[in-house]
Write a protein that holds these residues in place. Structure first.
Motif, PDB file in Angstrom:
ATOM      1  N   ILE A   1      19.961  47.248  43.116  1.00 53.97           N
ATOM      2  CA  ILE A   1      20.911  47.997  42.280  1.00 53.97           C
ATOM      3  C   ILE A   1      22.344  47.637  42.645  1.00 53.97           C
ATOM      4  CG2 ILE A   1      21.787  50.315  41.717  1.00 53.97           C
ATOM      5  CD1 ILE A   1      18.905  51.338  42.088  1.00 53.97           C
ATOM      6  N   LYS A   2      22.613  47.507  43.918  1.00 55.48           N
ATOM      7  CA  LYS A   2      23.968  47.218  44.385  1.00 55.48           C
ATOM      8  C   LYS A   2      24.470  45.857  43.920  1.00 55.48           C
ATOM      9  CE  LYS A   2      22.512  45.199  48.812  1.00 55.48           C
ATOM     10  NZ  LYS A   2      21.093  45.025  48.375  1.00 55.48           N
ATOM     11  N   ASP A   3      23.554  44.978  43.489  1.00 57.93           N
ATOM     12  CA  ASP A   3      23.924  43.612  43.106  1.00 57.93           C
ATOM     13  C   ASP A   3      24.290  43.476  41.632  1.00 57.93           C
ATOM     14  OD1 ASP A   3      23.330  42.787  45.727  1.00 57.93           O
ATOM     15  OD2 ASP A   3      21.211  42.528  45.218  1.00 57.93           O
ATOM     16  N   VAL A   4      24.222  44.560  40.881  1.00 62.32           N
ATOM     17  CA  VAL A   4      24.492  44.511  39.435  1.00 62.32           C
ATOM     18  C   VAL A   4      25.651  45.439  39.107  1.00 62.32           C
ATOM     19  CG1 VAL A   4      23.530  44.807  37.121  1.00 62.32           C
ATOM     20  CG2 VAL A   4      22.039  44.051  38.997  1.00 62.32           C
ATOM     21  N   TRP A   5      26.682  44.897  38.481  1.00 62.13           N
ATOM     22  CA  TRP A   5      27.806  45.715  38.014  1.00 62.13           C
ATOM     23  C   TRP A   5      27.382  46.477  36.758  1.00 62.13           C
ATOM     24  CZ3 TRP A   5      32.551  45.935  40.473  1.00 62.13           C
ATOM     25  CH2 TRP A   5      32.800  44.967  41.452  1.00 62.13           C
ATOM     26  N   PRO A   6      27.808  47.736  36.625  1.00 66.78           N
ATOM     27  CA  PRO A   6      27.497  48.471  35.384  1.00 66.78           C
ATOM     28  C   PRO A   6      28.316  47.918  34.222  1.00 66.78           C
ATOM     29  CG  PRO A   6      28.947  49.783  36.773  1.00 66.78           C
ATOM     30  CD  PRO A   6      28.566  48.564  37.583  1.00 66.78           C
ATOM     31  N   LEU A   7      27.806  48.115  33.017  1.00 66.29           N
ATOM     32  CA  LEU A   7      28.498  47.647  31.822  1.00 66.29           C
ATOM     33  C   LEU A   7      29.804  48.407  31.636  1.00 66.29           C
ATOM     34  CD1 LEU A   7      27.875  45.517  29.648  1.00 66.29           C
ATOM     35  CD2 LEU A   7      26.877  47.333  28.255  1.00 66.29           C
ATOM     36  N   PHE A   8      29.783  49.701  31.975  1.00 70.75           N
ATOM     37  CA  PHE A   8      30.979  50.547  31.958  1.00 70.75           C
ATOM     38  C   PHE A   8      31.269  50.973  33.397  1.00 70.75           C
ATOM     39  CE2 PHE A   8      28.999  50.971  27.855  1.00 70.75           C
ATOM     40  CZ  PHE A   8      30.035  51.046  26.943  1.00 70.75           C
ATOM     41  N   ALA A   9      32.529  50.892  33.802  1.00 67.87           N
ATOM     42  CA  ALA A   9      32.877  51.337  35.147  1.00 67.87           C
ATOM     43  C   ALA A   9      32.532  52.815  35.316  1.00 67.87           C
ATOM     44  CB  ALA A   9      34.371  51.117  35.400  1.00 67.87           C
ATOM     45  N   SER A  10      31.978  53.173  36.456  1.00 66.49           N
ATOM     46  CA  SER A  10      31.589  54.559  36.714  1.00 66.49           C
ATOM     47  C   SER A  10      32.825  55.410  36.944  1.00 66.49           C
ATOM     48  CB  SER A  10      30.679  54.636  37.941  1.00 66.49           C
ATOM     49  OG  SER A  10      30.421  55.974  38.300  1.00 66.49           O
ATOM     50  N   TRP A  11      33.076  56.354  36.029  1.00 65.15           N
ATOM     51  CA  TRP A  11      34.259  57.212  36.169  1.00 65.15           C
ATOM     52  C   TRP A  11      34.013  58.391  37.100  1.00 65.15           C
ATOM     53  CZ3 TRP A  11      32.224  56.169  31.199  1.00 65.15           C
ATOM     54  CH2 TRP A  11      31.329  57.118  30.720  1.00 65.15           C
ATOM     55  N   SER A  12      32.762  58.616  37.498  1.00 63.24           N
ATOM     56  CA  SER A  12      32.484  59.686  38.460  1.00 63.24           C
ATOM     57  C   SER A  12      32.267  59.112  39.858  1.00 63.24           C
ATOM     58  CB  SER A  12      31.255  60.486  38.024  1.00 63.24           C
ATOM     59  OG  SER A  12      30.090  59.676  38.084  1.00 63.24           O
ATOM     60  N   ASN A  13      32.574  57.814  40.001  1.00 61.08           N
ATOM     61  CA  ASN A  13      32.489  57.151  41.303  1.00 61.08           C
ATOM     62  C   ASN A  13      31.087  57.171  41.905  1.00 61.08           C
ATOM     63  OD1 ASN A  13      35.303  56.488  41.415  1.00 61.08           O
ATOM     64  ND2 ASN A  13      35.721  58.643  41.902  1.00 61.08           N
ATOM     65  N   LYS A  14      30.100  56.912  41.058  1.00 57.62           N
ATOM     66  CA  LYS A  14      28.745  56.761  41.582  1.00 57.62           C
ATOM     67  C   LYS A  14      28.732  55.588  42.564  1.00 57.62           C
ATOM     68  CE  LYS A  14      26.667  59.930  39.089  1.00 57.62           C
ATOM     69  NZ  LYS A  14      26.108  61.136  39.721  1.00 57.62           N
ATOM     70  N   PRO A  15      28.025  55.714  43.667  1.00 56.74           N
ATOM     71  CA  PRO A  15      27.979  54.601  44.624  1.00 56.74           C
ATOM     72  C   PRO A  15      27.304  53.378  44.019  1.00 56.74           C
ATOM     73  CG  PRO A  15      26.438  56.333  45.244  1.00 56.74           C
ATOM     74  CD  PRO A  15      27.270  56.888  44.137  1.00 56.74           C
ATOM     75  N   LYS A  16      27.588  52.208  44.567  1.00 62.41           N
ATOM     76  CA  LYS A  16      27.092  50.961  43.977  1.00 62.41           C
ATOM     77  C   LYS A  16      25.580  50.827  44.063  1.00 62.41           C
ATOM     78  CE  LYS A  16      27.907  48.106  48.108  1.00 62.41           C
ATOM     79  NZ  LYS A  16      28.613  46.896  48.596  1.00 62.41           N
ATOM     80  N   ASP A  17      24.941  51.639  44.914  1.00 60.65           N
ATOM     81  CA  ASP A  17      23.483  51.566  45.015  1.00 60.65           C
ATOM     82  C   ASP A  17      22.795  52.695  44.252  1.00 60.65           C
ATOM     83  OD1 ASP A  17      24.248  53.640  46.651  1.00 60.65           O
ATOM     84  OD2 ASP A  17      23.041  53.012  48.378  1.00 60.65           O
ATOM     85  N   SER A  18      23.543  53.380  43.354  1.00 55.16           N
ATOM     86  CA  SER A  18      22.968  54.465  42.549  1.00 55.16           C
ATOM     87  C   SER A  18      22.586  53.959  41.162  1.00 55.16           C
ATOM     88  CB  SER A  18      23.966  55.615  42.414  1.00 55.16           C
ATOM     89  OG  SER A  18      23.513  56.559  41.455  1.00 55.16           O
TER      90      SER A  18
END
Length: 435
Positions: free
Chosen positions: A276-293
């Motif tokens: 999970i941490k190796d894939v950027w989300p399509l939309f930036a997380s505005w609630s600051n979800k951790p990169k491994d969520s």
């Protein structure tokens, strides 16, 4: 309002009578089918529950399947609330996130497809999940994406954009058009991959011919090179048994409106927990979800919540019918027409009907008759819709595709065989056999 309140009360809850049976696919044994694939009285009752609104006899169901009436009723009962409610203490969808996702929905999907809920993100369709991964895996100029000419055209469009934008390299695996063994397919991927390969993208099921690619073997090959293995599951989810933690792929995207017969506008993305941490989300997380969520992929803005609110009803329908029973029925319908038509001396099947696992898809060519001509005659003279096709990256890969669904009957399939045989007979005089 009573029906609406009942629906809302179930949105954030697991439907215990149904979800208690949602054992991951790989934990299931193979007991005898509860319903035989040729029990026409039963399957006609399923067709009646789906109430398809076909104009012609539709024997191509790769774009979408008719949602059961019960699923449509849930959506209808929630339309007004979805369009009118305020975000206050009276929020009727309080169990659903802004994206429409909920713990219960993710758990139901995870249980059905053999994963953990913290590896499943709700999406609005397969393409959203596909775009997330194809755009989100970090690539440097000169890095290579390994794909197949059988990938969906929209998937390839995203890859071609990355080639232009990021200076990466696209390489195609040389796969045969038509039947192929798992060993030959795996060998082709092994021959094509190398040290610069960073992403391997391929369909689980080739939409036109029904060829099932050996995901586990391909994923193991990719892992040896440190490449991210990504599967387009649009035509395997709900069509054949899928156990994601057994397949071993790093990512898998699917929709729920094809072979799960769910609402259009619903799907899911699976990313293996440690990737999970190796894939950027399509939309930036505005609630600051951790990169491994996994939930970082669900922050997509406002959605029409009546659609995801009907997912639990969709899952209940599929569990009640049974995945093994669905697969057996789809294969039965395919074999009923393909074995008869495939015996004709002018017909060449592009599908191995004895391959395991098999799907309800098959394709063929008619010697002396172009796919477009055959399909046009079938539609204009008999009101039967099939699909002539050619592959996006190679027009020489062409044929005629059929994919009956649970909403089709044996009578419709048999009528297709009669019509196809009549077309072959009347074009016999104009046919010039090759020598």
């Amino acid at each position: 309002m009573k029906a609406v309140n009942n629906c809302l009360s179930e949105i954030g809850q697991s439907r215990e009578p149904h979800l208690s049976t949602a054992i991951p696919m790989h934990h299931r044994t193979s007991p005898p089918l509860r319903v035989a694939p040729d029990d026409e009285a039963y399957w006609l009752s399923i067709r009646a529950s789906m109430q398809p609104m076909y104009v012609n006899t539709q024997l191509v169901n790769t774009r979408r399947g008719p949602a059961p009436f019960r699923v449509r009723e849930v959506i209808r009962s929630l339309v007004d609330l979805s369009l009118a409610y305020e975000l206050d203490e009276y929020e009727p969808f309080r169990e659903l996130k802004e994206s429409g996702s909920s713990v219960a929905i993710r758990q139901s999907l995870a249980a059905y497809f053999g994963a953990s809920a913290d590896e499943i993100a709700l999406t609005r369709n397969a393409m959203e999940g596909i775009a997330t991964v194809l755009n989100g895996v970090t690539l440097q100029p000169g890095d290579e994406i390994l794909a197949t000419r059988f990938c969906y055209d929209s998937n390839l469009a995203i890859i071609h954009q990355r080639v232009r934008r990021d200076g990466v390299v696209l390489k195609f695996v040389d796969l045969p058009f038509g039947p192929a063994s798992e060993a030959d397919i795996a060998a082709a991927f092994e021959a094509a991959i190398h040290a610069r390969t960073r992403l391997v993208s391929f369909p689980h099921v080739v939409a036109r011919t029904g060829l099932v690619l050996p995901v586990k073997q391909i994923s193991e090959i990719a892992a040896r090179y440190g490449a991210f293995s990504f599967v387009d599951g649009a035509h395997s989810a709900g069509h054949i048994a899928v156990a994601l933690d057994e397949l071993g792929c790093d990512g898998y995207a699917a929709c729920l409106h094809k072979w799960m017969y769910g609402p259009r506008g619903t799907g899911f993305l699976y990313i293996r927990r440690d990737r999970i941490k190796d894939v950027w989300p399509l939309f930036a997380s505005w609630s600051n979800k951790p990169k491994d969520s996994i939930e970082k992929f669900e922050e997509v803005g406002t959605v029409f919540k009546a659609l995801p609110a009907a997912i639990l009803e969709t899952m209940a329908f599929n569990l009640e019918v049974g995945q093994a029973e669905k697969t057996a029925r789809l294969r039965y319908l395919r074999d009923r027409w393909a074995r008869q038509l495939g015996a004709h001396d002018r017909v060449t099947l592009l599908t191995d009907l004895d391959a395991e696992p098999g799907t309800g898809f098959a394709a063929f060519n008619v010697e002396g008759l172009a796919p477009q001509e055959f399909a046009a005659a079938l539609l204009s003279d008999y009101g039967i819709s099939v699909r002539p096709f050619s592959m996006e990256e190679d027009a020489a890969m062409a044929g005629i595709h059929l994919s009956p669904s649970l909403a089709n009957s044996v009578e419709e399939v048999d009528r297709f065989v009669e019509a196809a045989t009549a077309i072959l007979a009347r074009t016999h005089n104009s046919f010039r056999p090759t020598t």
